[in-house]
Structures are given as C-alpha cells and as structure tokens.
Design an enzyme around this catalytic site. Structure first.
Site, PDB file in Angstrom:
ATOM      1  N   LYS A  64       0.855  -1.187   0.000  1.00 14.05           N
ATOM      2  CA  LYS A  64       0.000   0.000   0.000  1.00 14.05           C
ATOM      3  C   LYS A  64       0.885   1.229   0.000  1.00 14.05           C
ATOM      4  O   LYS A  64       1.660   1.464   0.931  1.00 14.05           O
ATOM      5  CB  LYS A  64      -0.906  -0.004   1.222  1.00 14.05           C
ATOM      6  CG  LYS A  64      -1.756   1.256   1.320  1.00 14.05           C
ATOM      7  CD  LYS A  64      -2.801   1.133   2.408  1.00 14.05           C
ATOM      8  CE  LYS A  64      -3.538   2.446   2.582  1.00 14.05           C
ATOM      9  NZ  LYS A  64      -4.525   2.365   3.647  1.00 14.05           N
ATOM     10  N   LYS A 102      -2.222  -1.640  -3.999  1.00 13.17           N
ATOM     11  CA  LYS A 102      -3.033  -0.421  -3.957  1.00 13.17           C
ATOM     12  C   LYS A 102      -2.162   0.818  -4.000  1.00 13.17           C
ATOM     13  O   LYS A 102      -1.169   0.834  -3.280  1.00 13.17           O
ATOM     14  CB  LYS A 102      -3.810  -0.474  -2.647  1.00 13.17           C
ATOM     15  CG  LYS A 102      -4.586   0.752  -2.300  1.00 13.17           C
ATOM     16  CD  LYS A 102      -5.212   0.547  -0.969  1.00 13.17           C
ATOM     17  CE  LYS A 102      -5.923   1.799  -0.557  1.00 13.17           C
ATOM     18  NZ  LYS A 102      -6.361   1.749   0.794  1.00 13.17           N
TER      19      LYS A 102
HETATM   20  C1  PBG Z   1      -7.517   3.532   5.434  1.00 17.90           C
HETATM   21  C2  PBG Z   1      -7.722   3.395   3.981  1.00 17.90           C
HETATM   22  C3  PBG Z   1      -7.491   4.343   2.977  1.00 17.90           C
HETATM   23  C4  PBG Z   1      -7.974   3.791   1.798  1.00 17.90           C
HETATM   24  C5  PBG Z   1      -8.452   2.529   2.099  1.00 17.90           C
HETATM   25  N1  PBG Z   1      -8.260   2.289   3.439  1.00 17.90           N
HETATM   26  C6  PBG Z   1      -6.978   5.710   3.055  1.00 17.90           C
HETATM   27  C7  PBG Z   1      -5.618   5.996   3.478  1.00 17.90           C
HETATM   28  O1  PBG Z   1      -4.778   5.120   3.693  1.00 17.90           O
HETATM   29  O2  PBG Z   1      -5.372   7.185   3.639  1.00 17.90           O
HETATM   30  C8  PBG Z   1      -8.019   4.477   0.471  1.00 17.90           C
HETATM   31  C9  PBG Z   1      -9.009   3.953  -0.490  1.00 17.90           C
HETATM   32  C10 PBG Z   1      -9.350   4.853  -1.604  1.00 17.90           C
HETATM   33  O3  PBG Z   1      -8.716   5.901  -1.848  1.00 17.90           O
HETATM   34  O4  PBG Z   1     -10.319   4.528  -2.282  1.00 17.90           O
HETATM   35  N2  PBG Z   1      -6.320   3.224   5.938  1.00 17.90           N
END
Ligand code: PBG
Length: 326
Positions: free
Chosen positions: A197, A250
C-alpha cells in the site's frame, strides 16, 4: 502472404472472432464494491469528490447491498464513519460500532453477499492516523496499535464478516490478527492484506468520504514510497509468511507493474484496489464530456485484470455490472 499476427488482426473485424481470441474478460464476478457506512438514521450523503458514491446509514447500506448482490457482484468492502472519534479509536472495535452493526444488518438481509471488513483505526482516531499516536513524540506506536487492530478484526468476524482486510500498514499486523482470530474461534476467517500500500495522493477523495484525513503529518512513516517496487515485494512476502490469504496491491492504475510482480511472485489470490482518486478522475472527465465514461472505465479495469488481478476492488463496480449485462 499474411503472417499469423496479421491474420489474427483481420479476424478481429468480426465480433465473434474478436470474442474468440480475447485474452481478458471482465465479469461482475471480478469485483468487490467499497461502501461507506455512517452512523445516523436515514442518511444518504453524497460525497462531492466522488460523484455517485454516498455515505449511507445502515438502512440505505442494506438497500445498496441488495442492489449490488442482484447485479451479480460477489462482495462489498465496508468502511465505517462513527458518530464520535477518540484517541484510542474505541469505535473501531466496539461490538456495537458502526461497522459491526452494518455487518450484522447486511448479513441478515443478504446472507450470500461476501462482507469484507476494512480493518484500520484512521476513521476512528481523533487525529486521523491509522495507529495510536504517542502524545509526546507524535510517533505512531506500532505495537500498541497492533493490539487494537487485532481486536477490531475479531470484532468484525464476531459480527459476521466473511473476510477481514487490514489497511493500517502497521508491522506485524497480519500475524497479530491471525493469532487473535484463532484464539477467539475464527480459524476459518481469511485475511485479505493490503500488503503493498503506497503513500498515495490518489486516496484524497476517500479521505473526504471516510472523514479520515490525518490532522497532522502524513502517512509516509507507515505507507510505502511510490518510487519503490522491490520493497513492495518484501512487504508482500512478509504478509504471506504471517498468514495472509489474499494480497491487495493499492492503488491500481499507477502501479500495474506492482500488480503484475505480485501476481508473479505469490500464488495467493491478488486483489487490486482501484482507489478513490482513480475513480474521481474518470468521473470528473466524463462529467465534463472529455471522456466516454463507459469506454474509459472498461478499458482501465480491463488493464487492471490484464496486469494480473484476480479481484478488483472498485467504486465503478455497480456501473460495470450494469454495462456488462446490457
Ligand atoms: C484507510 C484506507 C485508505 C484507503 C483505504 N483504506 C486511506 C488511506 O490510507 O489514507 C483508500 C481507499 C481509496 O482511496 O479509495 N487506511
């Protein structure tokens, strides 16, 4: 004389032959649809930066879950927006928390729909970080956070979640969640881990939707540097060793090389998260008449599947399922 590639290209002038040689096909089965469930009665709050996506109170979330199921989409990913936030993220692991209540209500109404619970603290901490922050140093306390994250996952399994998906990026969370789930009798609940991520600008609209923007600093101490690919493979390997059952990469579109490398280095099912910013870009351009929405979405999502994703987590999922059945 025609070469085989030319012959193939010519055959594609007819649609049946084009179908015969098509390598990648999208189907409603490929998708998981993310939803934002909010406390309150009868709320259906449009999210400005994500046209077509809403914050839904439980009754509307149940209706939406039914619609999604009828469209042939196998599962939803639930994010919660609690009425109150605090330093210990109490709402995340409260047995009567917003996500836990939503899981029960949706399971009750649409038992065949797969429910994936997002496991993170950022929607529940007053400061918007994904873990617990040390009041003095402002640093994220990894090990304290692990305990709360594991409790969050188990509380979702107890409520009836079919899969738990940790997105917090604390070190060691998959092992901590696995141990807690096993101890509480949820040996069969799989973990879908956001292994790779990235610290991405494309999460911007999500933070409006989930009301989870960090109040200070950023997430770069626990999310990955977009410039690193080998590091993503190391992170993924660790999550596999700790017991992950699915791996999420992601964002998706700017990271298709990561989706591909993950596919090649891991035998587990791979999900790619087509994140909020990727959704909003196409939506905004389409609303301006600059892109053909259906064509652009189908092309982008086909690209994600072609790169190696088995599952696509996308806000476009219901639209796609509708277009594919036309
Ligand atoms: C929470 C989380 C996020 C997303 C999914 N889970 C945001 C982040 O890490 O700031 C982003 C998903 C999206 O942008 O659609 N940790």
């Amino acid at each position: 004389m025609a070469f085989p590639t030319q012959r193939l290209r010519r055959t594609r002038r007819t649609s049946r032959l084009r179908d015969l040689v098509r390598e990648t096909r999208l189907s409603p089965d490929d998708f998981i649809y993310p939803m934002f469930v909010t406390a309150g009665e009868d709320v259906r709050n449009p999210i400005k930066s994500m046209p077509g996506v809403f914050q839904l109170s439980i009754n509307h979330a149940v209706a939406e879950a039914k619609r999604v199921h009828e469209l042939g989409i196998p599962g939803v990913l639930l994010f919660g927006i609690p009425a109150e936030k605090d330093e210990a993220a109490t709402g995340a692991y409260d047995p009567e928390g917003i996500v836990q209540l939503a899981i029960r209500a949706i399971k009750d109404a649409v038992p065949e729909l797969i429910i994936v619970g997002d496991v993170c603290l950022c929607e529940y901490t007053a400061n918007g970080h994904c873990g617990v922050v040390d009041g003095n140093s402002g640093e994220i306390l990894n090990d304290v956070s692990l305990e709360l994250i594991a409790r969050t996952a188990t509380s979702q399994a107890e409520a009836g979640a079919d899969i738990v998906a940790p997105s917090d990026m604390m070190d060691g969370r998959v092992a901590a969640i696995r141990a807690d789930l096993d101890r509480e009798g949820f040996e069969n609940t799989p973990i879908m881990s956001y292994a790779a991520k990235y610290a991405s600008a494309f999460y911007g609209p999500f933070r409006d939707a989930a009301e989870s923007a960090p109040q200070f600093g950023d997430r770069r101490s626990y999310q990955m540097d977009p410039a690193n690919a080998r590091e993503a493979m190391r992170e993924t390997k660790l999550d596999v060793e700790e017991g992950a059952d699915f791996i999420i990469a992601k964002p998706a579109l700017p990271y298709l090389d990561i989706v591909r490398r993950t596919r090649e280095s891991v035998d587990l099912p791979i999900a790619a998260y087509n994140v909020s910013g990727e959704y909003s870009m196409i939506k905004a351009a389409s609303q301006n008449g600059w892109l053909d929405e259906e064509k652009a979405v189908l092309e982008a999502l086909t690209g994600i599947k072609r790169a190696g994703a088995d599952i696509i987590i996308s806000y476009h999922a219901p639209d796609v399922a509708g277009w594919l059945s036309e």
